[in-house]
Design a protein around this motif. Structure first.
Motif, PDB file in Angstrom:
ATOM      1  N   ALA A 171       0.897  -1.637  -0.193  1.00  9.92           N
ATOM      2  CA  ALA A 171      -0.270  -0.179  -0.059  1.00  9.92           C
ATOM      3  C   ALA A 171       0.530   1.482   0.054  1.00  9.92           C
ATOM      4  O   ALA A 171       0.800   2.294  -0.585  1.00  9.92           O
ATOM      5  N   LEU A 172       1.572   1.292   0.763  1.00  8.06           N
ATOM      6  CA  LEU A 172       2.839   1.982   0.755  1.00  8.06           C
ATOM      7  C   LEU A 172       2.842   2.488  -0.587  1.00  8.06           C
ATOM      8  O   LEU A 172       3.757   4.116  -0.838  1.00  8.06           O
ATOM      9  N   THR A 173       3.733   1.804  -0.796  1.00  9.11           N
ATOM     10  CA  THR A 173       4.919   2.052  -2.189  1.00  9.11           C
ATOM     11  C   THR A 173       4.011   2.319  -3.710  1.00  9.11           C
ATOM     12  O   THR A 173       4.123   2.974  -4.218  1.00  9.11           O
ATOM     13  N   ALA A 174       2.780   1.330  -3.231  1.00  8.67           N
ATOM     14  CA  ALA A 174       1.717   2.358  -4.304  1.00  8.67           C
ATOM     15  C   ALA A 174       1.275   3.254  -4.866  1.00  8.67           C
ATOM     16  O   ALA A 174       1.231   3.951  -4.794  1.00  8.67           O
ATOM     17  N   ALA A 175       1.131   4.397  -2.980  1.00  7.80           N
ATOM     18  CA  ALA A 175       1.040   4.985  -2.943  1.00  7.80           C
ATOM     19  C   ALA A 175       2.369   6.147  -3.054  1.00  7.80           C
ATOM     20  O   ALA A 175       1.950   7.667  -2.972  1.00  7.80           O
ATOM     21  N   GLY A 176       3.536   5.765  -3.593  1.00  9.58           N
ATOM     22  CA  GLY A 176       4.105   6.718  -4.051  1.00  9.58           C
ATOM     23  C   GLY A 176       5.267   7.099  -2.714  1.00  9.58           C
ATOM     24  O   GLY A 176       6.345   7.775  -2.814  1.00  9.58           O
ATOM     25  N   GLU A 177       5.075   6.208  -1.520  1.00  6.44           N
ATOM     26  CA  GLU A 177       5.799   6.617  -0.397  1.00  6.44           C
ATOM     27  C   GLU A 177       6.968   5.661  -0.329  1.00  6.44           C
ATOM     28  O   GLU A 177       7.345   4.653  -0.355  1.00  6.44           O
ATOM     29  N   LYS A 178       7.766   6.172  -0.056  1.00 11.43           N
ATOM     30  CA  LYS A 178       9.543   5.219   0.311  1.00 11.43           C
ATOM     31  C   LYS A 178       9.293   4.728   1.427  1.00 11.43           C
ATOM     32  O   LYS A 178       9.336   4.943   2.822  1.00 11.43           O
ATOM     33  N   VAL A 179       9.951   3.438   1.470  1.00 12.12           N
ATOM     34  CA  VAL A 179       8.939   2.826   2.747  1.00 12.12           C
ATOM     35  C   VAL A 179      11.623   2.237   3.399  1.00 12.12           C
ATOM     36  O   VAL A 179      12.316   1.539   2.574  1.00 12.12           O
ATOM     37  N   HIS A 180      12.176   2.870   4.184  1.00  9.32           N
ATOM     38  CA  HIS A 180      12.994   3.070   4.479  1.00  9.32           C
ATOM     39  C   HIS A 180      13.056   1.944   5.821  1.00  9.32           C
ATOM     40  O   HIS A 180      14.704   0.808   5.947  1.00  9.32           O
ATOM     41  N   SER A 181      12.932   1.380   6.470  1.00  7.27           N
ATOM     42  CA  SER A 181      12.328  -0.055   7.170  1.00  7.27           C
ATOM     43  C   SER A 181      10.846  -0.596   7.796  1.00  7.27           C
ATOM     44  O   SER A 181       9.985   0.713   7.642  1.00  7.27           O
ATOM     45  N   ALA A 182      11.159  -1.811   8.169  1.00  8.85           N
ATOM     46  CA  ALA A 182       9.454  -2.633   8.300  1.00  8.85           C
ATOM     47  C   ALA A 182      10.541  -3.655   9.457  1.00  8.85           C
ATOM     48  O   ALA A 182      11.039  -4.040   9.040  1.00  8.85           O
ATOM     49  N   GLU A 183       9.337  -3.364  10.304  1.00  3.44           N
ATOM     50  CA  GLU A 183       9.530  -4.429  11.509  1.00  3.44           C
ATOM     51  C   GLU A 183       8.341  -5.057  12.415  1.00  3.44           C
ATOM     52  O   GLU A 183       7.572  -4.112  12.242  1.00  3.44           O
ATOM     53  N   VAL A 184       8.700  -6.624  12.818  1.00  2.35           N
ATOM     54  CA  VAL A 184       7.542  -6.098  13.632  1.00  2.35           C
ATOM     55  C   VAL A 184       7.301  -6.591  15.190  1.00  2.35           C
ATOM     56  O   VAL A 184       8.627  -7.271  15.851  1.00  2.35           O
ATOM     57  N   VAL A 185       7.179  -5.721  15.953  1.00  4.11           N
ATOM     58  CA  VAL A 185       7.854  -5.530  17.416  1.00  4.11           C
ATOM     59  C   VAL A 185       6.987  -5.692  18.426  1.00  4.11           C
ATOM     60  O   VAL A 185       5.994  -6.022  17.818  1.00  4.11           O
ATOM     61  N   GLU A 186       7.904  -5.596  19.986  1.00  2.00           N
ATOM     62  CA  GLU A 186       6.696  -5.959  21.002  1.00  2.00           C
ATOM     63  C   GLU A 186       6.143  -4.428  21.211  1.00  2.00           C
ATOM     64  O   GLU A 186       6.823  -3.625  21.155  1.00  2.00           O
TER      65      GLU A 186
END
Ligand code: ADP
Ligand code: MG
Length: 313
Positions: free
Chosen positions: A281-296
């Protein structure tokens, strides 16, 4: 250990605004108790009532058995206060400033000079004690402000956002100082809108928003408020378009989504399962994703879960 401070049914109204709107909590002797909340939550107003600067509209506060309404002198004698606004004289040296405050607390002679020495040592500024305060950095002034609050060895120290707007080195020094004071037996009430500080320092925490406590307990208890939800944290550009958040919120499996600076915090029952959809969804909206994580979940997640907004708003 017993409670050294209890706040019951506390209300403060300024005209139509209930800045503090029915607050109850107790601080146990020997702990660091945190008041965590965004700007305008009512933290300073609570501290001002605890330190007898302004009277409660309703309710009362007992500190070491004395009521702020009826026994202000007894309350003040056990309290140290580190206010948000720095209360120091720029043209006096650090030592002279501390001596001034020490005399205000009734110290004199050898007791005063050794209290000042100890406080300078604690602030890590003994070698610069003779310099005028106006030459100090903001962080060093804060450290002296804290030193001024503990000259008379109070049983209970109230600290109102002591690290706002200062350099990281002074910030770390202040956090370590709080730990040291607590290890020496001082009870501390620490207010902040930085959840990292509260997680680092506090035994128990009350989360405040719009003059009310929306949750309180140990860190572990508060994390459980989020339930089994996962937190997905995504690093994005500062220029992130907030409309994209609505697209994220609309994704199946996403419970809540909020942005704090360049970080998105997303609550989801199964973080791993929605991660790919979020990134798409972020990519489709033209947003850059610098990092992605699932955290506590952390206190930020708890706040987001309870209020639907970020602490740093
Ligand atoms: N003396 C005052 N008169 C009117 N409104 C006030 C006064 N002091 C604080 N407020 C309001 O009360 C609310 C809580 O403020 P404050 O206790 O300073 O929050 P915090 O310290 O959590 O940022 C805010 O909306 C603030 O504008
Ligand atoms: Mg404040």
């Amino acid at each position: 250990m017993g409670d050294i401070a209890t706040v019951t049914g506390l209300v403060k109204r300024f005209g139509d605004l209930a800045a503090v709107d029915g607050v109850d909590f107790a601080i146990r002797e020997g702990e660091v108790f945190g008041l965590l909340g965004p700007n305008g939550a009512g933290k300073t107003t609570i501290i001002s009532m605890m330190s007898c600067l302004i009277p409660p509209t309703e309710g009362d506060i007992f500190i070491d058995g004395a009521s702020v309404r009826k026994q202000a002198i007894a309350v003040k004698s056990v309290l140290g206060v580190v206010p948000q606004e720095i209360a120091l004289y720029p043209t006096l040296s650090a030592r002279e400033n501390l001596a001034f405050w020490g005399r205000m607390y009734g110290l004199g002679g050898k007791t005063l000079s050794s209290a000042v020495d100890e406080a300078l040592e604690l602030a890590g500024l003994a070698d610069r004690a003779k310099e005028r305060l106006e030459k100090y950095s903001g962080g060093m002034k804060r450290r002296i402000n804290i030193a001024a609050g503990i000259l008379h060895k109070p049983k209970v120290l109230l600290m109102d956002e002591p690290t706002v707007g200062i350099d990281p080195q002074s910030r770390n020094h202040i956090l370590e100082t709080v730990k040291d004071l607590n290890a020496q037996g001082m009870t501390v009430l620490y207010t902040s809108h930085y959840m990292e500080e509260v997680e680092f320092l506090c035994d128990r925490v009350a989360i405040v928003d719009h003059g009310k406590i929306i949750a309180q307990g140990t860190l572990a208890e508060l994390r459980r408020v989020v339930g089994d939800a996962d937190v997905v944290r995504i690093g994005v550009d500062d220029a992130f378009a907030d409309e994209t958040l609505d697209a994220i919120r609309a994704l199946e499996g996403v419970e809540k989504a909020e942005r704090a600076d360049s970080t998105l915090e997303i609550l989801a029952a199964d973080g791993g399962a929605v991660l790919a959809d979020i990134v798409s969804a972020l990519t489709a909206a033209g947003e850059k994703v610098h990092s992605a994580e699932v955290v506590e979940p952390n206190l930020e997640s708890v706040f987001l879960h309870l209020t639907g907004k970020s602490l740093r708003d």
